[in-house]
Design an enzyme around this catalytic site. Sequence first.
Site, PDB file in Angstrom:
ATOM      1  N   ASP A   1       1.158  -0.998  -0.231  1.00 22.91           N
ATOM      2  CA  ASP A   1       0.155   0.160  -0.235  1.00 22.91           C
ATOM      3  C   ASP A   1       1.180   1.351   0.271  1.00 22.91           C
ATOM      4  OD1 ASP A   1      -2.207   1.699   0.403  1.00 22.91           O
ATOM      5  OD2 ASP A   1      -3.410   0.681   1.592  1.00 22.91           O
TER       6      ASP A   1
ATOM      7  N   GLU B   1     -10.047   6.516   4.741  1.00 21.08           N
ATOM      8  CA  GLU B   1      -9.217   6.626   5.941  1.00 21.08           C
ATOM      9  C   GLU B   1      -9.284   7.423   7.062  1.00 21.08           C
ATOM     10  OE1 GLU B   1      -5.339   5.977   4.008  1.00 21.08           O
ATOM     11  OE2 GLU B   1      -6.339   5.721   1.854  1.00 21.08           O
TER      12      GLU B   1
HETATM   13  C1  BGC Z   1      -4.935   3.469   0.542  1.00 18.30           C
HETATM   14  C2  BGC Z   1      -5.324   2.031  -0.716  1.00 18.30           C
HETATM   15  C3  BGC Z   1      -4.788   2.805  -1.584  1.00 18.30           C
HETATM   16  C4  BGC Z   1      -4.147   3.537  -1.915  1.00 18.30           C
HETATM   17  C5  BGC Z   1      -3.808   4.034  -3.326  1.00 18.30           C
HETATM   18  C6  BGC Z   1      -3.947   4.298   0.258  1.00 18.30           C
HETATM   19  O1  BGC Z   1      -3.515   4.859   1.592  1.00 18.30           O
HETATM   20  O2  BGC Z   1      -5.579   2.498   1.845  1.00 18.30           O
HETATM   21  O3  BGC Z   1      -6.959   1.841  -0.298  1.00 18.30           O
HETATM   22  O4  BGC Z   1      -5.343   1.589  -3.235  1.00 18.30           O
HETATM   23  O5  BGC Z   1      -3.612   4.470  -1.361  1.00 18.30           O
HETATM   24  O6  BGC Z   1      -4.409   5.717  -3.181  1.00 18.30           O
HETATM   25  C1  BGC Z   2      -3.563   9.688  -1.846  1.00 19.87           C
HETATM   26  C2  BGC Z   2      -4.012   8.615  -1.209  1.00 19.87           C
HETATM   27  C3  BGC Z   2      -3.920   7.547  -0.480  1.00 19.87           C
HETATM   28  C4  BGC Z   2      -3.508   8.483   0.736  1.00 19.87           C
HETATM   29  C5  BGC Z   2      -2.927   8.266   2.215  1.00 19.87           C
HETATM   30  C6  BGC Z   2      -2.973  10.721  -0.536  1.00 19.87           C
HETATM   31  O1  BGC Z   2      -2.023  11.580  -0.459  1.00 19.87           O
HETATM   32  O2  BGC Z   2      -3.913  10.404  -3.005  1.00 19.87           O
HETATM   33  O3  BGC Z   2      -3.900   7.927  -3.147  1.00 19.87           O
HETATM   34  O4  BGC Z   2      -4.460   6.360  -0.124  1.00 19.87           O
HETATM   35  O5  BGC Z   2      -2.741   9.345   0.875  1.00 19.87           O
HETATM   36  O6  BGC Z   2      -1.925   7.377   2.520  1.00 19.87           O
END
Ligand code: BGC
Ligand code: BGC
Length: 713
Positions: free
Chosen positions: A302, A496
Amino acid sequence: MDKFHLLFQNVFSLLTPLAATIMTEKKEKYLNPKASVNQRVNDVLERMTVEEKIGQMMQVDHTAIQNNPSDITKYFIGSVLSGGDSEYLDNSTSNWANLHNLMQSYALQTRLKIPLIYGIDAVHGNNNIYGATLFPHNIGLGCTRNAKLVEKAARITAEEISATGIEWDFAPCIAVPRNIRWGRNYEGFGETQALAQILGAAQIKGLQGKSLKDPTNILACAKHFVGDGGTTNGIDRGNTEEIEAVIRKIHLPGYISAIHENVGSIMASFNSINGEKVTGSKYWLTDVLKNELGFDGFVVSDWGAVDLLGDDYKDDLEMAINAGIDMVMLPFRYLDYYNAMMSLVEEKKIPMSRIDDAVSRILRKKFELGLFEKPFADRALEKEVGSPEHRAIARQCVRESLVLLKKKNGSLPLKKNGARILVAGTHADNLGYQCGGWTLTWQGGSGNDITVGTTILEGMRKAAPEAQIDFSETGDFTDTKADYSVVVVGEKPYTEWYGDSNDLNLPDDAVELIKKVKNYNNPVIVVLISGRPLIIEKILHYSDAIIAAWLPGSEGDGVSDVLFGDYSPVGLLSNSWPKSMEQIPINIGDDNYAPLYEYGYGITSFKDSPTRTAPNFLSSILTGAGKKIELTFDKPMKDTSSAKTHFVITKNNEPIRTEIRTSLKPNDDTTIVLDLDEELSKQDEITVTFYFGNVESSDGAQLETFGPVDVVK
Ligand code: BGC
Ligand code: BGC
C-alpha cells in the site's frame, strides 16, 4: 512514436525479402502475441538485466514523475498510479488518457519496451475523473444483496476506466469491517465474510471480465490483505488482535473467493496482526496467500507502507520483498528504492529467485492484459463515460441499496400530485456530500460543481413535477403547512483515518433541525447519508420514517424512486445498527446481540399495517421536565384518558411506584403520553413495559404486551 514507426518502416522496406524473413524469425518471442503467456514471460525474463527487473517492481505516483517522465525510461519503472489526491489539471477523461499515454510512451522507449501498468482507485465508479458515473460506495452495494447488479456496476466502472487507458483498479475492497468507528467502514460491503466473498467476487468478475484480454477489462486488486477491518477500536492502519482462527474465519474467506475468481492482484494491508505488520509478514503474504491459497497474481504494497516497517528504508525493502511483496507502491522515492534494491541484490540479501518470481508475476498480468499489443487508450470509449445507460444502472444500485428502517403508517410513499413537500437538511442538495470520500479528491468534497450528477432534491423535483417542493437547508419556510417534510442529513465526506470516530451520534444541528421540522406537524421523513450506521436515538421520536441511504453517489434519483414509491424498498442492512456508542463494536452472532436494527433488517414494503392489527410500538422519549413519557406507535390511537392501563416503569432497573395517567398527544394521535407523579432524571436508565389495559388503535385493535423498552432522554 509516429516518426519512429515511419523510420522503422522505411528501413524495413529497403531490406531484401530474405533478410526480412530472418528479422521476423529473430523477433523476440515475448513480443509475439501467439506465444503462450508462460513462454513470453520466460523469454523476456531471460533478457532482463537486474536494473530492468528492479524497475518492474516499482510503482510511482504520477505526481512524482510527471515533470521528468524520462525517468520512467531511465529507471525502467514498471508501474504508475494516481493516488486519491493526485489530481490532474483538466480532469476530463481525454486528458487522463493523455496523461496515461504520455507515461506509457516513456515506458515503451525502454530497451525491452515493456509497457507500464497504470493503477487508480476507482472504488465507486472511476471516481477521480470528472463526469464519470459514480455508484454507491460498497456499504450501500452490500445492502442490495444483488451480486448480478454489483457485477454490472463493476463492468461499467471498467469501461469508464478503460476510456482513460488505465488498466488496473485498486478494487474491490473486501475488508470485513467489524467496528463502525473505522473511517473505511463504507469501503467494505458489510460486517460478514459472506458479503465480502459474494460481492467481492462479483466486482472482480465485472472488472476483469471473462478474459483480461478484452480491451475494456481491467485488472482487479482485492484489498487490503488481511484483517484491515478487524483492528482494535476500528483504528485505521491499526492492530488486529485476534487469534488466527478468527482471522481465518472472518477476514480470509473474501480472498479465497477472490482467488477463485482469478483476481490479478492483491494489496497488502497497512494493519498489523497481533503486532506484526502484514506488509512485512512472510507468514501471511507467502506462506498463507501464495503457498496455501495458491494466489498466482502479484502482491502490491500500500501507499508508502514499506517505509513504515522500520527505521531504515533498505532494511524495510529487504523485509517486504522477502516477505512476498512483488510490487512496491513507493509512491515517491524511486531513487532511494532503486539504489537500495540494487545493493540488496548485490549483497544477496534478496535472492535473485525472489526477484524473478516477483517480476514474472507482474509480467504475466501485463501479457494477460494484452498490454504489449495495446498499450494506449482507446479514445472511442470516451463517449461512454457517464452515459445515460451507465447512470441508469447506478440509479438502480442506489434504489436497491436504500434501507427503510422505520415507517409510520401513511408517511411513505410520498404522493406526487399536488402534494406540498418541504425539504430540508445539509445533504438534500449537495452532490459532494452524497458521494462521500474518494470523489474527485481523496477526502471527497462539498457542493454540486464537484462532478456531474443529480442531488436528492433535484431527483425529487424531476420525479414529481406536479408536486410543490420547497427547499430550505435550515428548515425555514414561510408556510410550514405541508403534506410531508423530508430531512436529508448525515456525515460529511471523509476517507481512511480522517473518518475514524468515537462519536457517531447524528450531529446536533441535524437533530435540532429534525425536531424543529417535526413541530410543523407534517410527517417527517429522514434520509440519512452516511458511511455507517449513526446513533439516532435522539431523532427516533421525531421522525415518522427513516431511510438509510449510505453514500449513494452521483444518481440522487435513485432515492426519489423509492421516496415516491415508484419502487419498493428492498435494501437489507449490511451492518448491525447499534443503539448507542457503548454497544460498538456490535456484529451479528455476538453474545447478547441487541442492536437497534439487526444485520439483515429492512422494511421491504410500503403497505400500511393492515387494519385491526395490533399497533406496533416505535419509540419513546422522556419529556415534560422528566414527568412525561411519550410512546409512539405506527398508527393512530384512540383516546386513552379514561382507560385502565398497567404500565410499569423502571428506573435504574428498579420498578418505580407512580400514578400514571395516559392521554393522546395533541396534534399527534400516534403518540400516547404517560403523565407521572415522580420526576425522572436524564441521568437515570428508564424502561417502560406495557402489560395490559384498554389501549386501542383508532381502527379498533388492542395494544399487545410489549417491553421493556428503553426510554430515550
Ligand atoms: C489506501 C489504498 C489505496 C492506495 C492508493 C492507500 O492509502 O489504503 O486503499 O489503494 O492508497 O491510493
Ligand atoms: C493519496 C491517497 C492515499 C493517501 C493515504 C494521499 O495523499 O492521494 O491515494 O491513499 O494519501 O496515504
